[in-house]
Enzyme design. Sequence first.
Site, short mmCIF file in Angstrom:
data_model
loop_
_atom_site.label_atom_id
_atom_site.label_comp_id
_atom_site.label_asym_id
_atom_site.label_seq_id
_atom_site.Cartn_x
_atom_site.Cartn_y
_atom_site.Cartn_z
N GLU A 55 66.51 38.76 26.28
CA GLU A 55 64.93 38.92 27.33
C GLU A 55 65.49 39.05 28.78
O GLU A 55 66.60 37.75 28.56
CB GLU A 55 64.36 37.33 27.10
N LYS A 129 55.32 41.80 25.35
CA LYS A 129 55.85 40.47 25.11
C LYS A 129 54.39 40.31 25.40
O LYS A 129 53.16 39.81 26.04
CB LYS A 129 56.47 39.91 26.15
N CYS A 176 61.21 36.09 21.83
CA CYS A 176 60.50 35.34 22.55
C CYS A 176 60.06 34.54 22.10
O CYS A 176 59.39 33.69 20.54
CB CYS A 176 61.24 34.51 23.95
O1 LIG Z 1 60.80 34.40 32.99
C1 LIG Z 1 61.93 35.08 32.25
O2 LIG Z 1 62.72 35.58 33.19
C2 LIG Z 1 63.04 35.64 31.17
N1 LIG Z 1 61.74 35.11 30.16
C3 LIG Z 1 61.98 33.87 29.95
O3 LIG Z 1 62.90 33.22 30.29
C4 LIG Z 1 60.52 33.17 29.09
C5 LIG Z 1 59.69 32.71 29.95
S1 LIG Z 1 59.37 32.13 31.34
N2 LIG Z 1 61.44 31.80 28.24
C6 LIG Z 1 60.47 31.77 26.81
O4 LIG Z 1 59.43 32.54 27.21
C7 LIG Z 1 61.14 30.20 26.32
C8 LIG Z 1 60.44 30.30 24.76
C9 LIG Z 1 61.01 29.18 24.29
O5 LIG Z 1 62.31 28.66 24.45
C10 LIG Z 1 59.94 28.55 23.13
O6 LIG Z 1 58.96 29.05 22.61
O7 LIG Z 1 61.09 27.36 23.02
#
Ligand SMILES: O=C(O)CNC(=O)[C@H](CS)NC(=O)CCC(=O)C(=O)O
Length: 289
Positions: A55, A129, A176
């Site tokens: 991601e 997503k 994710c």
């Molecule tokens: O925002 C960005 O630059 C890239 N996207 C992310 O890092 C995303 C949103 S903050 N991370 C997740 O979805 C983690 C999910 C997770 O760790 C869980 O479901 O436990």
Amino acid sequence: MPDKNASPTADQNPILGVAGVQMTSGGTVEDSLTQAEQAIEQAASVGARLVVLPENFATLGTGQSGPVAVEEAADGPRTLTRWAAAQARANGVWLVAGTIPVRQAGSGKSRARSMVFDPEGELVAQYDKIHLFDVDVGDAYGSYRESDYYEPGTDVVTWDIQADDGEPLRVGMSVCYDLRFPELYAALRRQGADLILVPSAFTHRTGQAHWGMLLRARAVEQGCYVLGVNQCGWHDSKRRTWGHSQLVDPWGDTRAALASEPDILVGQISREYLKRIRTQLPTHQHHRL
Ligand SMILES: O=C(O)CNC(=O)[C@H](CS)NC(=O)CCC(=O)C(=O)O
């Protein structure tokens, strides 16, 4: 010579070599792209035909506030879409470019878009997503509010790759946090998915607790291979991801796995094994609800 009457084992008669690039995106976009380029070339050199990036492979941790919709720089020398298409073509692989933040005109927010390029560099599928990570994890980063920067996708997406046996293998798309929502994986299986991809940036804290469990659960529930390709390490002073990318087979066994460092995950898909497990455990014929 394996006994032809024996039941197929998970690695018997592989029909597709797959690879996952586990990396620590950060620094500048250029730094991340250089990491990814070297990894894609290495994956192709060991025979992977499908290569998956994690991601937000280009801009996670680049210190740019929120997702940088690099796509906006459409006239830029290396927009991420053009970069990914060129990488697929140059290496002769199917490339799933993790996610790229693509700014949406209406909302001004981005969508976390996972794009699929064929070996000629043609865009053949894209998935936005659906589930956004608005969670207080309790780690150094604190509160994640993905919906501050992103808007959700709406469509369930599968696409076909021609496997080494000349037959199509259907690939399901997820990203994710989606991993926590079994309904999406059931929908992907209903669309005929055989292999489900999960490019991710799972946090270190939640990854340690849930990543492996969720990957195996989705694989067993849906009788599919599940390929989880995660970011790893420290992206800045507060953001740490879990790594531990892995390929899980439809029985729930982990066929290939990485630890916490940047590396290439390489595995094989066996259509015979997929059929065997689905025959032995025909859960999808037993739905009652
Ligand atoms: O925002 C960005 O630059 C890239 N996207 C992310 O890092 C995303 C949103 S903050 N991370 C997740 O979805 C983690 C999910 C997770 O760790 C869980 O479901 O436990």
